[in-house]
Design a protein around this motif. Structure first.
Motif, PDB file in Angstrom:
ATOM      1  N   UNK A   1       0.826  -1.201   0.000  1.00  0.00           N
ATOM      2  CA  UNK A   1       0.000   0.000   0.000  1.00  0.00           C
ATOM      3  C   UNK A   1       0.867   1.261   0.000  1.00  0.00           C
ATOM      4  N   UNK A   2       1.864   1.293   0.871  1.00  0.00           N
ATOM      5  CA  UNK A   2       2.702   2.487   1.025  1.00  0.00           C
ATOM      6  C   UNK A   2       3.633   2.680  -0.176  1.00  0.00           C
ATOM      7  N   UNK A   3       4.273   1.606  -0.611  1.00  0.00           N
ATOM      8  CA  UNK A   3       5.231   1.714  -1.714  1.00  0.00           C
ATOM      9  C   UNK A   3       4.536   2.074  -3.024  1.00  0.00           C
ATOM     10  N   UNK A   4       3.435   1.391  -3.330  1.00  0.00           N
ATOM     11  CA  UNK A   4       2.706   1.703  -4.564  1.00  0.00           C
ATOM     12  C   UNK A   4       2.157   3.123  -4.504  1.00  0.00           C
ATOM     13  N   UNK A   5       1.703   3.546  -3.319  1.00  0.00           N
ATOM     14  CA  UNK A   5       1.216   4.908  -3.171  1.00  0.00           C
ATOM     15  C   UNK A   5       2.302   5.930  -3.454  1.00  0.00           C
ATOM     16  N   UNK A   6       3.511   5.679  -2.958  1.00  0.00           N
ATOM     17  CA  UNK A   6       4.617   6.610  -3.195  1.00  0.00           C
ATOM     18  C   UNK A   6       5.001   6.644  -4.672  1.00  0.00           C
TER      19      UNK A   6
END
Length: 284
Positions: A142-147
């Protein structure tokens, strides 16, 4: 539910061998990757929707941090996390945790696993560790794809924190990883609840559904002001409490309270799971 072809490839052994086997089976399932892909879609859809919207959002409009996305793409991760915590992440965790024991029992492979010298306690520990590993994988996705999608669609630069201070991109990435760690810890109590429920049945779908329902009920109870006395004891109480990590200096008090609460749930429900599993007559 466990895949029969993958179950037959297991070669359980004590300690790290059994854990390696569990993680290998978990992350080779198509279902696992389908759920991670669904989690990855949350920040992608959010970022694309904001990018295609011509009008600027007013401060405070929509989910937290959404009005800051157009100014800095790094906020896509934070917004997606807030959106995913109430339902999407618990749904995926419920599927994995609910399947831990019930899935093996339903397929008839649980008895085979217990032939290993690992024993029931070690098997429970391995199953719980596998579910916890999925928690980490889902949150990092979630965090990596969001970034990444935020950097592709919006400007990226120094981040203005909730306290008003500005930090550089490198420190912003560290804060994002800290938020991911916070969310992972938040879901560990639900993992233990799912493990316990999974020992009560041989129907994995029922265990999955019950785990998700428990998380929804806890959030509903947490929203009722009449039950304010109960709120500090709900495992969902601190799920959205990572705002302190976005101030300068970072406020880790909520992280500590959350970790303490989740540790209590892990201890109680793992003990209940072992009590049930240790006396369970495994016929399949």
């Amino acid at each position: 539910m466990s895949s029969p072809d993958l179950a037959t490839e297991r070669r359980p052994g004590p300690g790290l061998d059994l854990l390696g086997s569990e993680l290998s089976v978990l992350f080779r399932r198509r279902r696992t990757w389908a759920m991670l892909a669904a989690v990855a879609l949350i920040p992608i859809l959010l970022a694309v929707a904001v990018r295609l919207t011509a009008s600027e959002l007013d401060p405070g409009e929509g989910p937290p941090f959404l009005d800051r996305v157009t100014q800095n793409g790094l906020f896509v991760s934070f917004t997606a996390t807030v959106v995913a915590i109430p339902l999407f992440l618990p749904l995926t965790i419920g599927v994995v945790a609910g399947d831990t024991i019930a899935g093996e029992a339903g397929l008839g492979t649980l008895r085979y696993l217990l032939v290993s010298p690992a024993g029931r306690l070690r098997l429970l520990l391995v199953k719980y560790t596998g579910a916890a590993a999925f928690c980490l994988a889902a949150t990092l996705t979630l965090v990596v794809v969001g970034a990444v999608i935020g950097a592709l669609l919006f400007p990226v630069g120094p981040v203005t924190l909730l306290s008003g201070e500005t930090i550089g991109v490198a420190e912003s990435v560290l804060r994002s990883l800290l938020v991911a760690a916070y969310v992972t810890v938040s879901l560990l109590g639900l993992c233990a609840i799912g493990l316990f429920i999974s020992t009560l049945t041989t129907v994995p779908v029922g265990a999955m559904a019950a785990t998700v329902v428990v998380s929804v009920v806890s959030q509903i109870l947490g929203a009722l002001p009449q039950l304010e006395w109960l709120h500090p004891w709900l495992f969902t109480q601190h799920w959205l409490g990572f705002a302190g990590l976005l101030s300068q200096p970072a406020d880790l008090s909520a992280f500590g309270s959350n970790a303490l609460l989740q540790t209590g749930y892990i201890a109680v429900f793992f003990a209940l799971a072992y009590s049930r599993f240790a006396t369970k007559d495994v016929l399949s």
